[in-house]
Write an enzyme that holds these catalytic residues in place. Structure first.
Site, PDB file in Angstrom:
ATOM      1  NE  ARG A 290      -2.833   0.320   3.145  1.00  0.00           N
ATOM      2  CZ  ARG A 290      -2.417   0.405   4.502  1.00  0.00           C
ATOM      3  NH1 ARG A 290      -1.753   1.866   4.533  1.00  0.00           N
ATOM      4  NH2 ARG A 290      -2.518  -0.220   5.242  1.00  0.00           N
TER       5      ARG A 290
ATOM      6  CE  LYS B 167     -11.453   6.927 -19.217  1.00  0.00           C
ATOM      7  NZ  LYS B 167     -11.880   8.491 -18.526  1.00  0.00           N
TER       8      LYS B 167
HETATM    9  C1  LIG Z   1     -12.455   8.716 -17.411  1.00  0.00           C
HETATM   10  C2  LIG Z   1     -12.244  10.286 -16.979  1.00  0.00           C
HETATM   11  C3  LIG Z   1     -11.790  10.582 -15.506  1.00  0.00           C
HETATM   12  C4  LIG Z   1     -12.132   9.337 -14.559  1.00  0.00           C
HETATM   13  O1  LIG Z   1     -11.245   8.493 -14.694  1.00  0.00           O
HETATM   14  P1  LIG Z   1     -11.347   6.719 -14.285  1.00  0.00           P
HETATM   15  O2  LIG Z   1     -10.118   6.185 -14.577  1.00  0.00           O
HETATM   16  O3  LIG Z   1     -12.396   6.315 -15.026  1.00  0.00           O
HETATM   17  O4  LIG Z   1     -11.691   6.927 -12.799  1.00  0.00           O
HETATM   18  C5  LIG Z   1     -11.552  11.645 -15.312  1.00  0.00           C
HETATM   19  N1  LIG Z   1     -11.442  12.684 -16.099  1.00  0.00           N
HETATM   20  C6  LIG Z   1     -11.767  12.345 -17.325  1.00  0.00           C
HETATM   21  C7  LIG Z   1     -11.556  13.614 -18.343  1.00  0.00           C
HETATM   22  C8  LIG Z   1     -12.108  11.373 -17.891  1.00  0.00           C
HETATM   23  O5  LIG Z   1     -12.151  10.863 -19.346  1.00  0.00           O
END
Ligand SMILES: *Cc1c(COP(=O)(O)O)cnc(C)c1O
Length: 379
Positions: A47, A199
């Site tokens: 952790r 992403k």
């Molecule tokens: C997807 C997204 C998030 C959140 O991220 P997660 O990995 O789904 O928790 C935050 N900001 C933007 C612009 C995103 O596209």
């Protein structure tokens, strides 16, 4: 001389014990101590720290030109810890008028209960930003998302950072849509930059993750403390997958941008499309600023088909290559209707996207196939 972006993306430490070229997945929760408190390499419990995660954090810090980076199990977990580290009870978060639905929900439904407020500011209007910053109570922060999701609006990071500096207001930039390849918020004066690594960083729609990078030593210490204290620790397998994805970020982004440009142009010329949002289009309101602030215009396009929400729903179920799914930034093309999907938590608020908006995450397939798929779906 510093190495270029793509070279740095590939520079990961070889394993000192075996010479393993790729850092191993240290799938362990704990570490042997040679005597009480005598740790090997500083590792005591996963952790707190794990070598696979450390390797990823070093790789990401190098890409953002940051002294420090912390990896998190998701983008929202990174957002939560960053807000806890920066914003004080009584303070408020100044949000843009188009923001990721989960960020809005976190502030509206979770942090509001702890005495942290929020207000929405049109961040394209620097006078409005200046007024909001001047009135902001101590312990407030500006939250920038640029480009925004799904309306593709851009905020001038350097100008806003300069305005905020005079008032001691932190500037936090969600740079997920750009990735570190297209935009470097810290170099423009931001206090911290955040990504959902789910992403573009990971890039293959197979893992969740988040990252915060900063050059502020005190903030970094607080982030590290909180990440451990609240248990926001990503697993080693996830860290490894993101590290692997990051190595091809530059080549993937070049292709995402080229394909998105082709898709946006085709939609602009299409008789059954009413409006297209893409920063690379010369008539887009954010074009000039994006050209100054970013290396290229990104892989996201949104548009409104003629015929309203029903037409948007029809397009969404008619494509073959654009898969109807939430998320973005993977190698495969995805499509969603944000009002009912990613941004459902903002429904009925001033942050709700138009209900006929279709958002495309343009993948790295052959552009001609993507254009034909959309043309067919538009009918
Ligand atoms: C997807 C997204 C998030 C959140 O991220 P997660 O990995 O789904 O928790 C935050 N900001 C933007 C612009 C995103 O596209």
């Amino acid at each position: 001389m510093a190495y270029g972006f793509n070279t740095r993306a590939l520079r990961v430490p070889h394993d000192p014990l075996t010479g393993s070229v790729v850092p191993p997945i240290h799938q362990t929760s704990t570490y042997v101590q040679d005597a009480v408190g005598t740790l090997r390499g500083g590792y005591e419990y996963s952790r707190v720290a794990n070598p696979t995660r450390t390797a990823l954090q070093d790789q990401l810090a190098s890409l953002e030109g940051a002294a420090h980076a912390y990896a998190f199990p998701s983008g929202l977990s990174a957002t939560d810890v960053l807000l806890r580290a920066v914003v004080r009870p009584g303070g408020r978060v100044l949000l843009p008028d188009d923001v990721y639905g989960g960020t809005y929900r976190l502030l509206d439904k979770v942090h509001a209960g702890t005495g942290i407020g929020y207000a929405v500011v049109n961040q394209r209007d620097l006078d409005a930003v200046a007024a909001a910053v001047a009135q902001a109570p101590a312990g407030s922060a500006l939250w920038l998302e640029t480009p925004t999701n799904p309306m593709m609006r851009v905020a001038d990071i350097a100008a806003i950072a300069e305005l905020a500096a005079g008032h001691g207001v932190a500037v936090l930039v969600d740079s997920t849509m750009a990735s570190p390849y297209l935009q470097q918020p810290l170099a423009l004066g931001a206090t911290a930059v955040l990504h959902s690594s789910t992403k573009y960083l990971a890039g293959h729609s197979d893992v969740l993750g988040g990252v915060v990078a900063t050059n502020d030593d005190a903030l970094a210490e607080q982030l590290g403390f909180l990440a451990n204290a609240v248990g926001a620790a990503p697993g080693p397998m996830d860290a490894w997958l993101i590290s692997r994805g990051v190595k091809t970020l530059g080549v993937r982004m070049d292709r995402h941008c080229a394909n998105a440009r082709a898709v946006a142009q085709m939609l602009l010329d299409h008789p059954r499309v009413e409006q297209v949002h893409y920063l690379g289009l010369p008539d887009d309101p954010g074009h000039e600023l994006a050209a100054r602030q970013m290396r290229d215009f990104g892989g996201m396009v949104s548009f409104r088909p003629a015929g309203g929400a029903q037409a948007a729903a029809n397009v969404a179920k008619s494509t073959e290559l654009f898969t109807l799914a939430e998320s973005l930034g993977g190698v495969e093309s995805l499509l969603c209707v944000p009002a009912q999907m990613t941004h459902a938590s903002a429904q009925g608020t001033e942050l709700a996207p138009p209900d006929d908006l279709v958002r495309l995450s343009v993948g790295i397939e052959d552009a001609d196939d993507l254009l034909a798929d959309l043309d067919r779906a538009l009918g």
